[in-house]
Design a protein around this motif. Structure first.
Motif, PDB file in Angstrom:
ATOM      1  N   LEU A  27      49.780 108.118  95.936  1.00 19.29           N
ATOM      2  CA  LEU A  27      50.032 106.789  96.491  1.00 19.29           C
ATOM      3  C   LEU A  27      49.963 106.786  98.017  1.00 19.29           C
ATOM      4  O   LEU A  27      49.497 105.821  98.617  1.00 19.29           O
ATOM      5  CB  LEU A  27      51.388 106.272  96.014  1.00 19.29           C
ATOM      6  N   THR A  28      50.420 107.879  98.623  1.00 24.46           N
ATOM      7  CA  THR A  28      50.331 107.977 100.074  1.00 24.46           C
ATOM      8  C   THR A  28      48.872 108.010 100.523  1.00 24.46           C
ATOM      9  O   THR A  28      48.491 107.327 101.481  1.00 24.46           O
ATOM     10  CB  THR A  28      51.078 109.236 100.565  1.00 24.46           C
ATOM     11  N   LEU A  29      48.056 108.796  99.830  1.00 19.10           N
ATOM     12  CA  LEU A  29      46.625 108.827 100.152  1.00 19.10           C
ATOM     13  C   LEU A  29      45.978 107.468  99.917  1.00 19.10           C
ATOM     14  O   LEU A  29      45.134 107.026 100.715  1.00 19.10           O
ATOM     15  CB  LEU A  29      45.926 109.897  99.330  1.00 19.10           C
ATOM     16  N   ALA A  30      46.356 106.807  98.833  1.00 20.12           N
ATOM     17  CA  ALA A  30      45.805 105.480  98.552  1.00 20.12           C
ATOM     18  C   ALA A  30      46.215 104.479  99.630  1.00 20.12           C
ATOM     19  O   ALA A  30      45.395 103.653 100.065  1.00 20.12           O
ATOM     20  CB  ALA A  30      46.269 105.004  97.179  1.00 20.12           C
ATOM     21  N   ALA A  31      47.458 104.562 100.072  1.00 21.82           N
ATOM     22  CA  ALA A  31      47.923 103.661 101.130  1.00 21.82           C
ATOM     23  C   ALA A  31      47.137 103.895 102.414  1.00 21.82           C
ATOM     24  O   ALA A  31      46.749 102.939 103.101  1.00 21.82           O
ATOM     25  CB  ALA A  31      49.421 103.861 101.372  1.00 21.82           C
TER      26      ALA A  31
ATOM     27  N   ALA B 159      56.883 105.638  99.311  1.00 25.08           N
ATOM     28  CA  ALA B 159      58.148 106.086  99.915  1.00 25.08           C
ATOM     29  C   ALA B 159      59.268 106.107  98.884  1.00 25.08           C
ATOM     30  O   ALA B 159      60.082 107.041  98.852  1.00 25.08           O
ATOM     31  CB  ALA B 159      58.518 105.180 101.092  1.00 25.08           C
ATOM     32  N   VAL B 160      59.305 105.104  98.017  1.00 25.78           N
ATOM     33  CA  VAL B 160      60.314 105.085  96.955  1.00 25.78           C
ATOM     34  C   VAL B 160      60.089 106.245  95.987  1.00 25.78           C
ATOM     35  O   VAL B 160      61.036 106.929  95.567  1.00 25.78           O
ATOM     36  CB  VAL B 160      60.300 103.722  96.227  1.00 25.78           C
TER      37      VAL B 160
ATOM     38  N   CYS C 135      56.087 111.397 107.511  1.00 25.09           N
ATOM     39  CA  CYS C 135      55.312 112.455 108.173  1.00 25.09           C
ATOM     40  C   CYS C 135      53.948 112.701 107.549  1.00 25.09           C
ATOM     41  O   CYS C 135      52.992 112.991 108.274  1.00 25.09           O
ATOM     42  CB  CYS C 135      56.116 113.752 108.188  1.00 25.09           C
ATOM     43  N   ILE C 136      53.837 112.607 106.254  1.00 27.20           N
ATOM     44  CA  ILE C 136      52.549 112.911 105.608  1.00 27.20           C
ATOM     45  C   ILE C 136      51.455 111.945 106.060  1.00 27.20           C
ATOM     46  O   ILE C 136      50.365 112.387 106.416  1.00 27.20           O
ATOM     47  CB  ILE C 136      52.709 112.962 104.078  1.00 27.20           C
ATOM     48  N   PRO C 137      51.705 110.618 106.124  1.00 28.85           N
ATOM     49  CA  PRO C 137      50.629 109.749 106.622  1.00 28.85           C
ATOM     50  C   PRO C 137      50.266 110.028 108.084  1.00 28.85           C
ATOM     51  O   PRO C 137      49.099 109.947 108.454  1.00 28.85           O
ATOM     52  CB  PRO C 137      51.197 108.340 106.472  1.00 28.85           C
TER      53      PRO C 137
ATOM     54  N   GLY D  39      62.598 112.575 101.023  1.00 25.80           N
ATOM     55  CA  GLY D  39      61.656 111.522 100.658  1.00 25.80           C
ATOM     56  C   GLY D  39      61.249 110.676 101.846  1.00 25.80           C
ATOM     57  O   GLY D  39      60.065 110.374 102.036  1.00 25.80           O
ATOM     58  N   VAL D  40      62.229 110.296 102.649  1.00 26.12           N
ATOM     59  CA  VAL D  40      61.918 109.524 103.851  1.00 26.12           C
ATOM     60  C   VAL D  40      61.098 110.368 104.826  1.00 26.12           C
ATOM     61  O   VAL D  40      60.135 109.894 105.431  1.00 26.12           O
ATOM     62  CB  VAL D  40      63.215 109.007 104.514  1.00 26.12           C
ATOM     63  N   LEU D  41      61.456 111.634 104.942  1.00 27.17           N
ATOM     64  CA  LEU D  41      60.707 112.531 105.825  1.00 27.17           C
ATOM     65  C   LEU D  41      59.257 112.647 105.373  1.00 27.17           C
ATOM     66  O   LEU D  41      58.328 112.515 106.178  1.00 27.17           O
ATOM     67  CB  LEU D  41      61.368 113.905 105.844  1.00 27.17           C
ATOM     68  N   TYR D  42      59.038 112.888 104.098  1.00 26.94           N
ATOM     69  CA  TYR D  42      57.673 113.008 103.575  1.00 26.94           C
ATOM     70  C   TYR D  42      56.917 111.694 103.697  1.00 26.94           C
ATOM     71  O   TYR D  42      55.738 111.682 104.035  1.00 26.94           O
ATOM     72  CB  TYR D  42      57.683 113.473 102.127  1.00 26.94           C
TER      73      TYR D  42
END
Length: 178
Positions: free
Chosen positions: A9-13, A40-41, A58-60, A52-55
């Motif tokens: 989902l992060t990659l898709a975002a 994020a959720v 930071c990942i994006p 979770g908030v950190l990832y």
């Protein structure tokens, strides 16, 4: 498994937000932000809210660099390159720089410490809360004061005004101890 879904989902975002930037369409931007919030959720459920908030944040910011490198362009050298200023070691310039150095690193630091302590003494927190607020507030306040001092042409008026504010915070420190 939920971590893999959150990563996807992060990659898709990132992809959707990149598409919104390329096509200048706000619908893709909003869709990308919604997908990022869902990611994020998912990160928070998979790893706990701290990680979770950190990832999710930071990942994006790390994964955006390939997109930046892909869209990098090289501009030609400008025709009129301004010449750098020469060094000025005149007495007036050196003394002015020394005075600014002393004012910023001594006077404005003391002023910001007194203002921070005065503001924190008025807060209705416990001593630990006041100290934590002071730790966060002090560098921000000092940076803003220094920025204001260096940006203005009337430096003496600014120093006098901040000295008056520091003097007003002294009675607070004396009569409202932490």
């Amino acid at each position: 498994m939920l971590s893999v879904a959150a990563g996807g989902l992060t990659l898709a975002a990132l992809g959707v937000i990149y598409k919104s930037w390329r096509s200048q369409a706000s619908t893709y931007l909003y869709l990308g932000l919604v997908v990022w919030l869902v990611a994020a959720v998912c990160w928070s459920y998979a790893q706990g809210w701290e990680f979770g908030v950190l990832y999710a944040l930071c990942i994006p910011s790390i994964l955006v660099w390939p997109f930046i490198a892909f869209n990098q362009t090289h501009l030609p050298q400008p025709k009129n390159v301004p010449q750098p200023r020469s060094f000025d070691f005149s007495r007036r310039t050196v003394l002015g720089n020394i005075a600014n150095y002393i004012v910023v690193l001594v006077v404005l630091l003391v002023v910001s410490v007194l203002l921070t302590l005065g503001l924190c003494a008025l807060l209705p927190f416990s001593i630990a809360g006041k100290l934590a607020t002071g730790i966060v507030l002090l560098p921000i306040l000092w940076g803003l004061i220094v920025y204001h001092y260096l940006a203005t042409a009337h430096k003496i008026k600014v120093v006098v005004a901040y000295a008056v504010l520091a003097a007003l915070s002294l009675p607070i420190l004396i009569f409202f101890p932490m």
